[in-house]
Design a protein around this motif. Sequence first.
Motif, PDB file in Angstrom:
ATOM      1  N   VAL A  80      25.661  52.422  37.822  1.00 46.09           N
ATOM      2  CA  VAL A  80      26.551  52.801  38.931  1.00 46.09           C
ATOM      3  C   VAL A  80      27.828  51.980  38.847  1.00 46.09           C
ATOM      4  O   VAL A  80      27.784  50.746  38.791  1.00 46.09           O
ATOM      5  N   ILE A  81      28.966  52.673  38.826  1.00 45.19           N
ATOM      6  CA  ILE A  81      30.273  52.013  38.889  1.00 45.19           C
ATOM      7  C   ILE A  81      30.878  52.316  40.251  1.00 45.19           C
ATOM      8  O   ILE A  81      31.071  53.478  40.609  1.00 45.19           O
ATOM      9  N   PHE A  82      31.148  51.281  41.004  1.00 41.03           N
ATOM     10  CA  PHE A  82      31.855  51.466  42.267  1.00 41.03           C
ATOM     11  C   PHE A  82      33.334  51.712  41.985  1.00 41.03           C
ATOM     12  O   PHE A  82      33.965  50.982  41.215  1.00 41.03           O
ATOM     13  N   LEU A  98      23.891  43.987  44.504  1.00 39.98           N
ATOM     14  CA  LEU A  98      23.007  45.116  44.806  1.00 39.98           C
ATOM     15  C   LEU A  98      22.590  45.878  43.557  1.00 39.98           C
ATOM     16  O   LEU A  98      21.667  46.688  43.601  1.00 39.98           O
ATOM     17  N   GLY A  99      23.301  45.618  42.446  1.00 42.62           N
ATOM     18  CA  GLY A  99      22.905  46.257  41.197  1.00 42.62           C
ATOM     19  C   GLY A  99      23.942  47.140  40.550  1.00 42.62           C
ATOM     20  O   GLY A  99      23.646  47.840  39.572  1.00 42.62           O
ATOM     21  N   ALA A 100      25.182  47.136  41.069  1.00 47.85           N
ATOM     22  CA  ALA A 100      26.239  47.926  40.437  1.00 47.85           C
ATOM     23  C   ALA A 100      26.518  47.403  39.039  1.00 47.85           C
ATOM     24  O   ALA A 100      26.450  46.199  38.781  1.00 47.85           O
ATOM     25  N   SER A 101      26.839  48.307  38.124  1.00 44.39           N
ATOM     26  CA  SER A 101      27.133  47.922  36.748  1.00 44.39           C
ATOM     27  C   SER A 101      28.566  47.470  36.569  1.00 44.39           C
ATOM     28  O   SER A 101      28.875  46.682  35.668  1.00 44.39           O
ATOM     29  N   VAL A 119      32.063  52.862  27.737  1.00 45.47           N
ATOM     30  CA  VAL A 119      31.226  51.692  27.459  1.00 45.47           C
ATOM     31  C   VAL A 119      29.865  51.839  28.127  1.00 45.47           C
ATOM     32  O   VAL A 119      28.813  51.618  27.508  1.00 45.47           O
ATOM     33  N   HIS A 120      29.854  52.238  29.391  1.00 49.15           N
ATOM     34  CA  HIS A 120      28.595  52.346  30.119  1.00 49.15           C
ATOM     35  C   HIS A 120      27.754  53.530  29.637  1.00 49.15           C
ATOM     36  O   HIS A 120      26.519  53.478  29.689  1.00 49.15           O
TER      37      HIS A 120
END
Length: 299
Positions: A80-82, A98-101, A119-120
């Motif tokens: 997840v990208i914010f 919270l775990g964002a990438s 990249v992700h």
Amino acid sequence: MTERQKILVVDDSASNRQLLGELLQADYTVLLAKNGEQALLRTRQQLPDLILLDVVMPEMDGYEVLSQLKADLHTASIGVIFITGLDTPADEERGLLLGASDYITKPFHPAVVKARVAVHMQVARQRRMLETLANIDALTELPNRRQLDAVLAAECSRAGRTGNPLSVALLDVDFFKPYNDFYGHAMGDRVLQSIARVLSGNLKRPCDVAARYGGEEFVLIMPDTPLDGALELAEALCRAIAELHIPHEKSTDYACVTVSIGIASSRAAVQPTADSLLQVADSRLYQAKAAGRNRVLAE
């Protein structure tokens, strides 16, 4: 041809959704969601490789969406990208914890978004390759016992929270030992592979799971499925396997390979557990065997 990777864009602004969609659609299959509830539903249905998630949205903000994604085994590993106008260090720290990438602030530069997404997506490809090696049964190419245990535990937990039905089917090949003894283990392996193809080919929802339980036994996990729906699917599978017409001279009941299936389904008022569902399914399977095999019995 390699399947295109999927990216879900979640933003309550139609213009932002359109801009990001047009930016990424040449390289990926782009899915769109306009709020948190829709994002969770489409993530579970489509299992995207990456999510671009706005933080400030009405009713359910991006932080809550991310928390729910990470709490669900099916979606916990999705990157997840914010993408947000919140640009303080505290905001970024909260998202990452919270775990964002990753974290991209608005207004964003299109080239930067494309580069970070690339990249992700590479990370997602590598992660899925590793997960496949760790969780797939080598013979049948279905999820193995390790993955089965993890998925069933997660679905039991979710069914307990939501009150939605969860059905489990235990499938066993009839007279498999005599088949192996007469035709040889290589032919027995082919039977298991054929049955696995029937199972995977008849599951239409991404959330449904067919896994190898061990030996000649398989398990079907059917979330949000009441007993009658599970019974209908299991009976169709039972017929489809018999209709393969795989010769079985050592079967005392039928001239071809057949299966027996036992089904268990959770009740809304009771927290289901993997052990309780499998025990009931196993009991129904035993009854199906005793009743003549090549049939389904349910709770």
